[in-house]
Design a protein around this motif. Sequence first.
Motif, PDB file in Angstrom:
ATOM      1  N   LEU A 177     -16.737 -48.201  58.347  1.00  0.00           N
ATOM      2  CA  LEU A 177     -16.418 -48.683  56.990  1.00  0.00           C
ATOM      3  C   LEU A 177     -15.553 -47.645  56.203  1.00  0.00           C
ATOM      4  CD1 LEU A 177     -19.193 -50.970  56.481  1.00  0.00           C
ATOM      5  CD2 LEU A 177     -17.199 -51.713  57.303  1.00  0.00           C
ATOM      6  N   GLY A 178     -14.523 -47.356  56.461  1.00  0.00           N
ATOM      7  CA  GLY A 178     -13.846 -46.241  55.753  1.00  0.00           C
ATOM      8  C   GLY A 178     -13.965 -46.295  54.265  1.00  0.00           C
ATOM      9  N   TYR A 179     -13.901 -47.324  53.705  1.00  0.00           N
ATOM     10  CA  TYR A 179     -13.555 -47.469  52.227  1.00  0.00           C
ATOM     11  C   TYR A 179     -14.950 -47.781  51.497  1.00  0.00           C
ATOM     12  CZ  TYR A 179      -8.914 -48.159  53.240  1.00  0.00           C
ATOM     13  OH  TYR A 179      -7.473 -48.246  53.821  1.00  0.00           O
ATOM     14  N   GLY A 180     -16.085 -47.578  52.514  1.00  0.00           N
ATOM     15  CA  GLY A 180     -17.627 -47.641  51.773  1.00  0.00           C
ATOM     16  C   GLY A 180     -17.927 -49.012  51.916  1.00  0.00           C
ATOM     17  N   TYR A 181     -19.165 -49.228  51.393  1.00  0.00           N
ATOM     18  CA  TYR A 181     -19.775 -50.553  51.400  1.00  0.00           C
ATOM     19  C   TYR A 181     -20.783 -50.597  50.098  1.00  0.00           C
ATOM     20  CZ  TYR A 181     -23.330 -47.459  53.360  1.00  0.00           C
ATOM     21  OH  TYR A 181     -24.231 -46.326  53.510  1.00  0.00           O
ATOM     22  N   ILE A 182     -21.199 -51.734  49.826  1.00  0.00           N
ATOM     23  CA  ILE A 182     -22.209 -52.155  48.800  1.00  0.00           C
ATOM     24  C   ILE A 182     -23.524 -52.758  49.617  1.00  0.00           C
ATOM     25  CG2 ILE A 182     -22.662 -53.516  46.738  1.00  0.00           C
ATOM     26  CD1 ILE A 182     -20.720 -51.120  46.163  1.00  0.00           C
ATOM     27  N   GLU A 183     -24.500 -52.136  49.110  1.00  0.00           N
ATOM     28  CA  GLU A 183     -25.898 -52.629  49.648  1.00  0.00           C
ATOM     29  C   GLU A 183     -26.732 -53.503  48.912  1.00  0.00           C
ATOM     30  OE1 GLU A 183     -28.021 -49.570  52.565  1.00  0.00           O
ATOM     31  OE2 GLU A 183     -26.895 -48.199  50.890  1.00  0.00           O
ATOM     32  N   ASN A 184     -26.384 -53.593  47.721  1.00  0.00           N
ATOM     33  CA  ASN A 184     -27.130 -54.542  46.935  1.00  0.00           C
ATOM     34  C   ASN A 184     -26.594 -54.919  45.484  1.00  0.00           C
ATOM     35  OD1 ASN A 184     -28.322 -52.898  44.575  1.00  0.00           O
ATOM     36  ND2 ASN A 184     -29.037 -51.575  46.403  1.00  0.00           N
ATOM     37  N   LEU A 185     -26.999 -56.274  45.139  1.00  0.00           N
ATOM     38  CA  LEU A 185     -26.113 -56.626  43.957  1.00  0.00           C
ATOM     39  C   LEU A 185     -26.205 -55.762  42.712  1.00  0.00           C
ATOM     40  CD1 LEU A 185     -26.574 -60.439  44.022  1.00  0.00           C
ATOM     41  CD2 LEU A 185     -24.400 -59.106  44.050  1.00  0.00           C
ATOM     42  N   ASP A 186     -27.471 -54.823  42.723  1.00  0.00           N
ATOM     43  CA  ASP A 186     -27.642 -54.047  41.546  1.00  0.00           C
ATOM     44  C   ASP A 186     -26.381 -53.246  41.199  1.00  0.00           C
ATOM     45  OD1 ASP A 186     -30.120 -55.106  40.906  1.00  0.00           O
ATOM     46  OD2 ASP A 186     -31.320 -53.774  41.887  1.00  0.00           O
ATOM     47  N   GLN A 187     -25.801 -52.725  42.285  1.00  0.00           N
ATOM     48  CA  GLN A 187     -24.589 -51.696  42.462  1.00  0.00           C
ATOM     49  C   GLN A 187     -23.191 -52.563  41.757  1.00  0.00           C
ATOM     50  OE1 GLN A 187     -25.612 -51.052  46.751  1.00  0.00           O
ATOM     51  NE2 GLN A 187     -24.291 -49.151  46.196  1.00  0.00           N
ATOM     52  N   VAL A 188     -23.310 -53.892  41.675  1.00  0.00           N
ATOM     53  CA  VAL A 188     -22.204 -54.496  40.911  1.00  0.00           C
ATOM     54  C   VAL A 188     -22.645 -55.061  39.633  1.00  0.00           C
ATOM     55  CG1 VAL A 188     -21.175 -54.774  43.560  1.00  0.00           C
ATOM     56  CG2 VAL A 188     -22.578 -56.630  42.585  1.00  0.00           C
ATOM     57  N   ALA A 189     -23.432 -54.963  39.247  1.00  0.00           N
ATOM     58  CA  ALA A 189     -24.115 -55.683  37.860  1.00  0.00           C
ATOM     59  C   ALA A 189     -22.957 -55.632  36.862  1.00  0.00           C
ATOM     60  CB  ALA A 189     -25.404 -55.290  37.602  1.00  0.00           C
ATOM     61  N   GLY A 190     -22.636 -56.632  36.368  1.00  0.00           N
ATOM     62  CA  GLY A 190     -21.643 -56.741  35.181  1.00  0.00           C
ATOM     63  C   GLY A 190     -20.099 -56.271  35.584  1.00  0.00           C
ATOM     64  N   ARG A 191     -19.938 -55.873  36.820  1.00  0.00           N
ATOM     65  CA  ARG A 191     -18.593 -55.527  37.263  1.00  0.00           C
ATOM     66  C   ARG A 191     -17.845 -56.956  37.969  1.00  0.00           C
ATOM     67  NH1 ARG A 191     -18.700 -49.942  40.146  1.00  0.00           N
ATOM     68  NH2 ARG A 191     -16.579 -49.885  39.584  1.00  0.00           N
ATOM     69  N   SER A 192     -16.368 -56.748  37.922  1.00  0.00           N
ATOM     70  CA  SER A 192     -15.675 -57.698  38.377  1.00  0.00           C
ATOM     71  C   SER A 192     -14.710 -57.014  39.486  1.00  0.00           C
ATOM     72  CB  SER A 192     -14.697 -58.506  37.362  1.00  0.00           C
ATOM     73  OG  SER A 192     -13.962 -57.372  36.822  1.00  0.00           O
ATOM     74  N   LEU A 193     -14.118 -58.045  40.448  1.00  0.00           N
ATOM     75  CA  LEU A 193     -13.327 -57.495  41.565  1.00  0.00           C
ATOM     76  C   LEU A 193     -12.100 -57.017  41.076  1.00  0.00           C
ATOM     77  CD1 LEU A 193     -14.011 -60.293  44.334  1.00  0.00           C
ATOM     78  CD2 LEU A 193     -14.810 -57.927  44.249  1.00  0.00           C
ATOM     79  N   ALA A 194     -11.721 -55.836  41.637  1.00  0.00           N
ATOM     80  CA  ALA A 194     -10.254 -55.286  41.189  1.00  0.00           C
ATOM     81  C   ALA A 194      -9.207 -55.901  42.160  1.00  0.00           C
ATOM     82  CB  ALA A 194     -10.137 -53.757  41.363  1.00  0.00           C
ATOM     83  N   ARG A 195      -9.592 -56.572  43.114  1.00  0.00           N
ATOM     84  CA  ARG A 195      -8.537 -57.152  44.056  1.00  0.00           C
ATOM     85  C   ARG A 195      -9.273 -58.381  44.858  1.00  0.00           C
ATOM     86  NH1 ARG A 195      -9.913 -55.277  49.154  1.00  0.00           N
ATOM     87  NH2 ARG A 195     -11.197 -53.515  49.473  1.00  0.00           N
ATOM     88  N   ALA A 196      -8.715 -59.317  45.354  1.00  0.00           N
ATOM     89  CA  ALA A 196      -9.137 -60.392  46.396  1.00  0.00           C
ATOM     90  C   ALA A 196      -9.691 -60.017  47.321  1.00  0.00           C
ATOM     91  CB  ALA A 196      -7.803 -61.422  46.148  1.00  0.00           C
ATOM     92  N   LEU A 197     -10.971 -60.638  47.561  1.00  0.00           N
ATOM     93  CA  LEU A 197     -11.341 -60.476  49.017  1.00  0.00           C
ATOM     94  C   LEU A 197     -11.473 -61.538  49.848  1.00  0.00           C
ATOM     95  CD1 LEU A 197     -14.732 -58.434  48.236  1.00  0.00           C
ATOM     96  CD2 LEU A 197     -12.511 -57.706  49.231  1.00  0.00           C
ATOM     97  N   ALA A 198     -11.180 -61.321  51.264  1.00  0.00           N
ATOM     98  CA  ALA A 198     -11.222 -62.500  52.218  1.00  0.00           C
ATOM     99  C   ALA A 198     -12.669 -62.866  52.565  1.00  0.00           C
ATOM    100  CB  ALA A 198     -10.426 -62.301  53.252  1.00  0.00           C
ATOM    101  N   ARG A 199     -12.907 -64.089  52.962  1.00  0.00           N
ATOM    102  CA  ARG A 199     -14.300 -64.476  53.546  1.00  0.00           C
ATOM    103  C   ARG A 199     -14.554 -63.528  54.746  1.00  0.00           C
ATOM    104  NH1 ARG A 199     -16.212 -67.936  57.733  1.00  0.00           N
ATOM    105  NH2 ARG A 199     -18.287 -68.843  57.030  1.00  0.00           N
TER     106      ARG A 199
END
Length: 226
Positions: free
Chosen positions: A131-153
């Motif tokens: 995962l060269g672009y990194g990863y997120i492990e829990n929702l606390d890391q994204v609290a209050g933030r939105s997506l800067a780009r679309a994500l596929a399923r």
Amino acid sequence: MLWLGAPCGSTVAAATATQSLDSVRATAEQAVRERYAMPGSRIEVTPGALDLRLQLTECQQPLRAVVAGNAPVASRMTVPVQCPQDGGWTVRVPLQLQLFRTVLVANRPLLRGDGVSAADVHGEERDITRLGYGYIENLDQVAGRSLARALARGSVLSPGALGGRRMVRAGDHVQMVARLDGIEVRADGVALGSGDNGARLRVRNENSGKVVDAMVSAPGVVVALP
């Protein structure tokens, strides 16, 4: 390659004891496991083969493997193994590393500007060395933030996919702006979704109770869509 021969004229050649190549590989493997093991992770290390023609003098000291403290997690790496005694040797051991952790993966296609909720993602074990672009492990890391780009399923949620804090959150009181033929009308509303600039969400008009589709245009401001 180190050999110690018998003195000249000796009738019996005494070969120096040699170091087991398996012990060299095992030392490299253990060092990598100790360096990268983390709580909640699963690690798999596969040492590569060494040249069977390699003859190493048996080390009288414990072997020492060197893994740089700032070395990034990578699927393939090389670890030097040293015999730390005088006249010792160093052998570089190739290894393949897999480090599995539970990361957040999109349940469905997500649009730029969307907020991320528990319903949008699930935890899935992935090899983070890939995962060269990194990863997120829990929702606390994204609290209050939105997506800067679309994500596929099925895409891994990464730090680079996140933009700034959401301009509108579900439950916020917002200004609804409706424009028609050059006329602008404003009304008070309550956001039923969250999002950043450009995100589409549903908003309930506080006066009429009617729910309309709208687009976030500024912090606390949405534009009603036709």
